[in-house]
Design a protein around this motif. Structure first.
Motif, PDB file in Angstrom:
ATOM      1  N   LEU A   1      -3.240  15.025   7.289  1.00 34.73           N
ATOM      2  CA  LEU A   1      -2.477  13.886   6.755  1.00 34.73           C
ATOM      3  C   LEU A   1      -2.660  12.652   7.646  1.00 34.73           C
ATOM      4  N   VAL A   2      -2.661  12.855   8.964  1.00 41.13           N
ATOM      5  CA  VAL A   2      -2.848  11.732   9.895  1.00 41.13           C
ATOM      6  C   VAL A   2      -4.241  11.124   9.711  1.00 41.13           C
ATOM      7  N   GLU A   3      -5.264  11.969   9.559  1.00 45.70           N
ATOM      8  CA  GLU A   3      -6.621  11.462   9.371  1.00 45.70           C
ATOM      9  C   GLU A   3      -6.740  10.670   8.059  1.00 45.70           C
ATOM     10  N   ALA A   4      -6.148  11.198   6.992  1.00 50.46           N
ATOM     11  CA  ALA A   4      -6.206  10.480   5.711  1.00 50.46           C
ATOM     12  C   ALA A   4      -5.521   9.127   5.841  1.00 50.46           C
ATOM     13  N   ALA A   5      -4.376   9.109   6.528  1.00 49.44           N
ATOM     14  CA  ALA A   5      -3.639   7.843   6.694  1.00 49.44           C
ATOM     15  C   ALA A   5      -4.427   6.877   7.581  1.00 49.44           C
ATOM     16  N   ARG A   6      -5.121   7.399   8.565  1.00 49.88           N
ATOM     17  CA  ARG A   6      -5.887   6.534   9.487  1.00 49.88           C
ATOM     18  C   ARG A   6      -6.948   5.730   8.737  1.00 49.88           C
ATOM     19  N   VAL A   7      -7.651   6.374   7.793  1.00 46.94           N
ATOM     20  CA  VAL A   7      -8.762   5.670   7.127  1.00 46.94           C
ATOM     21  C   VAL A   7      -8.284   4.790   5.963  1.00 46.94           C
ATOM     22  N   LEU A   8      -6.983   4.847   5.655  1.00 47.84           N
ATOM     23  CA  LEU A   8      -6.423   4.004   4.591  1.00 47.84           C
ATOM     24  C   LEU A   8      -6.069   2.636   5.131  1.00 47.84           C
ATOM     25  N   ARG A   9      -6.322   1.604   4.346  1.00 44.00           N
ATOM     26  CA  ARG A   9      -5.861   0.276   4.748  1.00 44.00           C
ATOM     27  C   ARG A   9      -4.346   0.196   4.519  1.00 44.00           C
ATOM     28  N   PRO A  10      -3.660  -0.686   5.238  1.00 38.42           N
ATOM     29  CA  PRO A  10      -2.231  -0.863   4.964  1.00 38.42           C
ATOM     30  C   PRO A  10      -2.020  -1.208   3.490  1.00 38.42           C
ATOM     31  N   GLY A  11      -1.067  -0.586   2.878  1.00 34.45           N
ATOM     32  CA  GLY A  11      -0.804  -0.810   1.457  1.00 34.45           C
ATOM     33  C   GLY A  11      -1.617   0.107   0.557  1.00 34.45           C
TER      34      GLY A  11
END
Ligand SMILES: C[S@@+](CC[C@H](N)C(=O)[O-])C[C@H]1O[C@@H](n2cnc3c(N)ncnc32)[C@H](O)[C@@H]1O
Length: 271
Positions: A134-144
């Motif tokens: 989950l942390v890795e997926a969130a890391r590669v996502l742009r804010p929003g």
């Protein structure tokens, strides 16, 4: 928590599954995917036309292709090189601009804030480090940006599980040992249940380590990754769909799957 089957061992198991899995899903035997999960996943997916997306645990690429066909520019990763080869062959045969890479959900080969959205279908419950994925997926996502993923339902697919029958009909399930989380100690051997016996016999069974997590662990992992749940679906057929595909009708009794869409805080601007 230390997993007894770590990411490398899990990768070996999935690599061993990939040829048979690809052959069977391409013959139409993953009816839970094709008639239940993927339609529900696509129905709740926000518009993606013109967006850059990543599919984690893409397998042979069926769902990647369906989302790319909606106009997204997609990259996709899977831990199994054989799955990646099968997905690339499909891309060469009917190009959708998808770029496939072998890689782990726990160490994505992409810069931070790279994608407008991340998708993952039926992969995260197969990853030994739930919170890490989950942390890795969130890391590669742009804010929003958003992460939409499907998993086995943590509340109804538990370590102790059996059907309850009344007058010969399935009416419910006993789900037990809910809090007995598993870290891959047990490797399940199985195949697609609706494939005829002779078709199943032509392939080795899939071998998949079981990582049971509670619902609270999933939700707390999402929060810790800096994401907020914005939509949840428990896929189930309507009466017509159940009649058309009886194999998925059990999902009217209890849901076997759950799809969550989560949003990373921040504005839509790229970092
Ligand atoms: C149940 S299959 C789903 C495949 C595909 N997304 C679909 O819905 O048809 C799970 C997939 O997750 C992949 N996988 C398992 N662990 C992974 C990891 N740590 N990183 C990336 N992919 C992984 C497997 O190789 C497999 O392709």
């Amino acid at each position: 928590m230390r997993a007894m089957i770590d990411d490398a061992a899990n990768a070996e198991l999935w690599e061993g599954n990939a040829a048979a899995w690809t052959a069977l899903v391409r013959q139409g035997y993953d009816v839970c995917r094709d008639f239940l999960n993927t339609p529900a996943f696509l129905a709740m997916l926000p518009p993606v036309e013109g967006l850059e997306g990543l599919d984690i645990g893409c397998g042979e690429g069926n769902n990647t292709r369906l989302v790319a066909a909606r106009g997204a520019r997609l990259q996709a990763v899977d831990i199994s090189p054989t799955f990646i080869r099968a997905a690339r062959e499909a891309e060469e045969g009917a190009p959708l601009g998808i770029s496939y890479l072998a890689g782990s959900a726990l160490n994505l080969p992409f810069a931070a804030a790279r994608f407008d959205f991340v998708m993952s279908t039926m992969c995260f419950m197969d990853v030994c480090d739930t919170e890490g994925a989950l942390v890795e997926a969130a890391r590669v996502l742009r804010p929003g940006g958003f992460l939409q993923f499907s998993i086995l339902h943590p509340g109804f697919v538990t370590p102790r599980w059996k059907w309850v029958y009344e007058a010969g009909q399935r009416v419910g399930v006993i789900c037990g040992d809910y809090f007995r989380e598993a870290d891959g100690e047990t490797v399940a051997e199985w195949s697609f249940g609706n494939a005829p016996a002779e078709v199943r016999a032509a392939h080795p069974p899939f071998r998949t380590p079981l990582y049971f997590r509670t619902l609270s662990r999933w939700l707390n992992g999402i929060v810790a990754a800096g994401l907020a749940v914005e939509h949840c679906v428990e896929p189930h057929p309507d009466e017509q769909q159940a009649a058309d595909c009886p194999y998925i009708a059990d999902n009217l009794i209890v849901p076997n799957f759950m799809i969550l869409r989560c949003r990373k805080a921040g504005s839509g601007a790229r970092e």
